[in-house]
Write an enzyme that holds these catalytic residues in place. Structure first.
Site: not given
Ligand code: CMC
Length: 428
Positions: A307, A364
């Protein structure tokens, strides 16, 4: 004590006030940055460090896993309030009295029909259309049937627009599903509660009486409460930014629905189930998918994990996990993808990749499991999220308009070509 932040650029110092929120959050107020520095801007893709507004609606502390609406904890609201009370609280700032709540519900019910011509628009969609697209289109289309714009200086006009959309939106959501399911479009029953009525509008078969299961209604009510607001997330920021151009409530909401659709936001609940099904089809090897999620050359992500703000645990996930267990038990559901979900959850919580990056199951990860147990088809999961988020979007839109916020218009740092002169096509 007033705090000051100093920025030094090329040896010249500029001072900016530091403001403090009621929960002691500090923010550097850079409103005058461009004016005093002669055009210096800030850059923050994804707005990870940028506050777009001051808001009194939702408090979220991602490190400690705190979520409060108007000061009330999500745990207490999920346990003691119902969805309409929470909607009122979010939009108007206080919990309603008994009379206020009754009037609110009765006003919403008085708008729980839509113009029959909306059915013609719905008819034009192919059956296979994704219901989020249908829902956002129909929400926009409502404007054509309610053409007067809302005078935001009139509390009465504002209130009328709010109860109107709260009345019509569940009808549109249920119809988006019924169209896809080939069921006749039906209206609800104003003698029922908001959530119970929605369930009936979704599932009532023309040949049978519909009976609501109270455990199911309670669980759905909780899910809607948990989704009702989440401060400045992608769809809410969209609603605020569209509304900041003085666009009306319904079209601002329609934009929010589209933003919610994406799999990194509301679409994650659908993506979770699709991922679990794909793993099942592929033999149920969770370890293989854990490796894929950790492999930087593989675009696969473990949907339902991580998240942007919660970096410890998602408090909504804790509540909904308990509710999911109750519903599955009540309905006697035995679903093979549940074992896969439990396996992934256990492995991820023990895996250093996920632990180091503070990636925990989010709301989710579990919401889709409940929706599936209730017989809601996978592509209706995100519309269900939209139904829950509706009061939050309305509250944020109302707050933004009442505060008379300026039109949202971020700056950029241009990295393209500098000036070059035009060449005629024959000279290129
Ligand atoms: N699976 C594998 N790796 C992940 C995941 C995941 N679900 N989420 C983040 N990472 C890794 C990412 O690759 C990065 O690694 P590194 O530092 O080595 O490059 C690190 O964790 C930080 O991730 P980020 O993408 O910079 O984090 P963010 O804050 O930009 O993204 C997120 C948050 C929710 C978009 C992401 O965690 C994600 O894509 N999760 C899966 C989709 C999901 O479940 N979304 C629902 C969110 S809850 C409902 C809502 O409020 O909308």
């Amino acid at each position: 004590m007033s705090r000051i932040a100093t920025i030094e650029i090329d040896g010249k110092k500029y001072e900016f006030p530091v403001i403090e929120g009621t929960e002691n959050e500090l923010a550097i107020d850079i409103k005058t940055l461009r004016a005093v520095t002669g055009g210096v801007t800030t850059i923050d893709p994804g707005y990870k460090n940028t506050g777009s507004c001051e808001s009194a609606i939702t408090f979220l502390n991602g490190e400690e896993g705190i979520l409060r609406y108007r000061g009330y904890s999500i745990e207490e609201l999920a346990e003691k309030a119902d969805f309409l009370e929470v909607a009122y609280l979010l939009i108007f700032g206080e919990l309603p009295t008994k009379e206020e709540l009754e009037k609110f519900h009765s006003d919403i019910k008085s708008h729980a029909i839509v113009d029959e011509d909306i059915k013609k628009i719905l008819d034009g969609f192919p059956k296979a259309a994704h219901p989020m697209g249908v829902l956002s289109s129909l929400t926009s289309a409502l404007v054509a049937f309610n053409p007067t714009s809302v005078n935001v200086d009139s509390e009465e006009e504002m209130y009328n627009a709010i109860v109107r959309i709260l009345g019509k939106f569940p009808v549109l959501t249920a119809w988006a599903y019924r169209k896809q399911a080939g069921l006749p479009l039906d209206y609800g029953d104003n003698s029922l509660g908001y959530v119970e009525n929605f369930m009936k509008m979704m599932f009532k078969k023309p040949t049978e009486e519909y009976k609501c299961n109270p455990v199911v209604v309670d669980s759905l009510d909780k899910l809607l409460i948990l989704h009702a607001d989440h401060e400045q997330n992608c769809s809410t920021s969209t609603v605020r930014i569209v509304g900041s151009s003085n666009a009306g409530l319904f079209v601002s909401l329609s934009a929010g629905i589209n933003a919610l659709w994406g799999p990194l936001h509301g679409g994650a609940n659908q993506a979770v189930i699709e991922m679990l099904e794909a793993i099942k089809e592929d033999g149920g090897d969770t370890k293989k998918y854990m490796s894929k999620a950790k492999d930087k050359s593989d675009p696969f992500r473990l949907m339902g994990f991580g998240h942007r703000v919660y970096k410890n645990f998602d408090p909504r996930a804790k509540i909904i996990k308990v509710s999911a267990d109750k519903v599955l038990h009540e309905l006697g559901v035995e679903d093979p993808i549940l074992d896969i979900a439990k396996g992934l959850e256990k492995e991820a919580l023990e895996d250093t990749y996920f632990v180091d990056r503070k990636l925990y199951p989010n709301v989710d990860f579990y919401s889709g499991i409940i929706y599936r147990a209730l017989g809601i088809p996978t592509d209706m999961f995100t519309p269900m999220f939209a139904l829950g988020r509706l009061p939050g979007w309305i509250a944020q839109w109302r707050e933004m308009r009442l505060r008379k916020e300026p039109i949202g218009r971020p700056r950029q740092v241009y990295i393209g070509e500098t000036y070059r002169s035009f060449k005629k096509v024959e000279d290129r």
